[in-house]
Design a protein around this motif. Structure first.
Motif, PDB file in Angstrom:
ATOM      1  N   LYS A 171      16.334  -5.447-113.396  1.00 33.86           N
ATOM      2  CA  LYS A 171      17.067  -4.504-114.219  1.00 33.86           C
ATOM      3  C   LYS A 171      15.717  -2.683-114.183  1.00 33.86           C
ATOM      4  CE  LYS A 171      20.223  -2.525-117.524  1.00 33.86           C
ATOM      5  NZ  LYS A 171      21.364  -2.857-118.671  1.00 33.86           N
ATOM      6  N   ALA A 181      14.163  -1.884-111.499  1.00 30.38           N
ATOM      7  CA  ALA A 181      14.687  -0.875-110.146  1.00 30.38           C
ATOM      8  C   ALA A 181      14.784   0.107-110.873  1.00 30.38           C
ATOM      9  CB  ALA A 181      16.824  -1.886-110.888  1.00 30.38           C
ATOM     10  N   LYS A 203      11.879   1.331-105.880  1.00 25.51           N
ATOM     11  CA  LYS A 203      13.017   1.109-104.927  1.00 25.51           C
ATOM     12  C   LYS A 203      12.745  -0.750-104.928  1.00 25.51           C
ATOM     13  CE  LYS A 203      13.393   5.344-102.251  1.00 25.51           C
ATOM     14  NZ  LYS A 203      13.008   5.633-100.665  1.00 25.51           N
ATOM     15  N   ILE A 204      13.041  -1.453-104.694  1.00 29.05           N
ATOM     16  CA  ILE A 204      13.027  -3.170-104.223  1.00 29.05           C
ATOM     17  C   ILE A 204      13.802  -2.967-103.367  1.00 29.05           C
ATOM     18  CG2 ILE A 204      13.597  -5.342-105.247  1.00 29.05           C
ATOM     19  CD1 ILE A 204      14.011  -3.437-107.635  1.00 29.05           C
TER      20      ILE A 204
END
Length: 482
Positions: A135, A138, A142-143
């Protein structure tokens, strides 16, 4: 519930495992409903098995074998690195654990200067192990995740490689697991086909680590970790950058009432002294005993107003050792064992004194204690420098001890001296600000990113410098070289 899914090499129908792929002892094995179907050999599995059986710090032969395999791949794309982008590659992340915290704080530190992407190889297990970390990450980056892994290593490797090349970062910070062959192959391809700089982050200083051969620069925590890399890993491209912690403005504030209530919930009586330790369980034990727990027992026996909190998660063998040491002891009720805590910072603040784990310390824990203003005492491991993190302290930090006897005397001294503990935390906080707070760490990272000739950054170790190391067969090889 999904009708079917294929995640982490497991195919499920209505949450029932139908097919599973396992990699074991040089073979890829296929199972249906838990029963073995067949197995296939591939070159990567053989390398994995050989590495597991003959681990040494010098991994160049395994890295070379992996590089030879990917050299046969056809139609490999490339890119022009974007100077405004950096990326991170990780095998798996956790809510607890040093390498995730290091990566998180590095990403946060660079997020205002660069567009970032985290390439996360294992998704499902990371979601379970790191909901908080994901969390947080993010919110700043970007993931990119990779869910559908096939039994084809080449397909998996290409998918990750193509994703990184598509993003085209100027640099890739690597936080992979020590035996991640897929990630190692990706790095081999990047080294062969792109100009993306590979910065390998040495977050497991006491383990052999695949992929270091492909690093343009190996980012080290301390002089001792750089020494291990140069002497045992046979890699000269080290650069000591230290660690990064949270920014000063994110340090939490806990009221005296919050701390008092948490102490009571833990079982610390009002007016009692609370000592505390917290680390991975392996850091408290030798092969068949725990000198650390023996010392804690002695401390509790000699200090009737002290309660000791131990935050860790022991396995069956470790639990048995602990129970054997405290069997029939009158102080057993003053040893409070707790599992890992989500809000660990509040628990740390409950300590009147944090006692270092040994035979192995915890690097990031020291920095957390500095920024939280929690007093602590440090155990130096003179037999194996790779397990000792005393170099994180200011050079004049007075509460570091080599022997258990000296360490114990230091504990007694600090338990009896409130003023010494108060003076310590203020000095430590200043050390955190000048060495580990992101504003200081950012300048170090920018120097790495902006350097045109990375060889200029290689650590030049004092030829007279010598650390004691103890890694079984590695030790004998090291002695012969010195």
């Amino acid at each position: 519930m999904k009708l079917f899914e294929f995640v982490d090499n497991t195919f499920k129908i209505l949450n029932c495992t139908v097919l599973k792929i396992k990699y074991k002892k040089g073979r890829t094995k296929f199972y249906a409903f838990g029963l073995p179907l067949f197995e296939v050999k591939n070159k990567f599995d053989a390398i994995r098995a050989d590495f597991e059986a003959h681990k040494t710090f010098d991994v160049s032969r395994w890295d070379s074998q992996i590089d030879e395999i990917v050299a046969t791949y056809k139609n490999i794309g490339s890119c022009t690195p974007n100077p405004r982008r950096v990326a991170f590659l990780a095998t798996k992340i956790y809510d607890m654990g040093g390498h995730t915290k290091w990566m998180r704080d590095m990403q946060k530190t660079l997020s205002s200067d660069y567009e970032e992407t985290l390439f996360l190889i294992t998704t499902r297990t990371s979601v379970k192990a790191a909901p908080q970390a994901l969390k947080y990450l993010a919110s700043i980056s970007k993931i990119k995740t990779f869910n559908q892994f096939s039994c084809s290593f080449e397909k998996n490797i290409r998918e990750i490689y193509d994703a990184i090349v598509s993003f085209a970062p100027r640099a890739l910070f690597v936080f992979i697991h020590t035996d991640d062959i897929v990630a190692t192959a990706v790095l081999a391809l990047l080294k062969r086909h792109t100009d993306i700089k590979i910065f390998f982050v040495n977050h497991a200083t006491d383990f052999p680590f695949l992929a270091v051969s492909f690093a343009d620069l190996i980012l080290e925590e301390t002089p001792s970790s750089a020494y291990v890399t140069q002497k045992l890993r046979k890699a000269k491209q080290t650069h000591i950058v230290g660690l990064i912690s949270k920014p000063e403005e994110e340090n939490p504030h806990f009221s005296a009432e919050e701390i008092a209530q948490t102490r009571l919930k833990m079982g610390i009586p009002q007016g009692a002294i609370c000592t505390l330790s917290g680390a991975a369980s392996r850091k408290f034990f030798e092969s068949d005993g725990s000198t650390y727990l023996e010392m804690i027992k002695k401390m509790l026996e000699e200090h009737q107003n002290v309660w000791h909190v131990l935050i860790s998660e022991f396995n069956e063998k470790e639990t048995a050792i602990c129970e054997r040491i405290f069997k029939d002891s009158t102080v057993k009720n003053r040893l409070i064992r707790l599992p890992y805590q989500e809000n660990y910072e509040l628990f740390f603040k409950c300590a009147d004194l944090f006692i270092d784990s040994f035979p192995m310390s915890s690097a990031l824990t020291f920095i957390d204690l500095m920024r939280l203003r929690v007093p602590y005492i440090v155990k130096i491991n003179t037999e194996n420098a790779a397990l000792s993190f005393h170099e994180y302290q200011a050079p004049d930090f007075p509460y570091m001890y080599e022997t258990v006897a000296e360490f114990y005397e230091g504990i007694k001294k600090l338990l009896a001296d409130d003023a010494a503990r108060l003076a310590m935390v203020e000095n430590n906080y200043r050390h955190y600000l000048t060495h580990y707070e992101p504003k200081a760490a950012r300048a170090i990272l920018q120097n790495v990113l902006n350097c045109e000739n990375l060889s200029e950054l290689y650590d030049k170790l004092d030829p007279n410098l010598h650390y004691s190391l103890n890694f079984d067969n590695e030790t004998e090889n090291h002695k012969q070289e010195n």
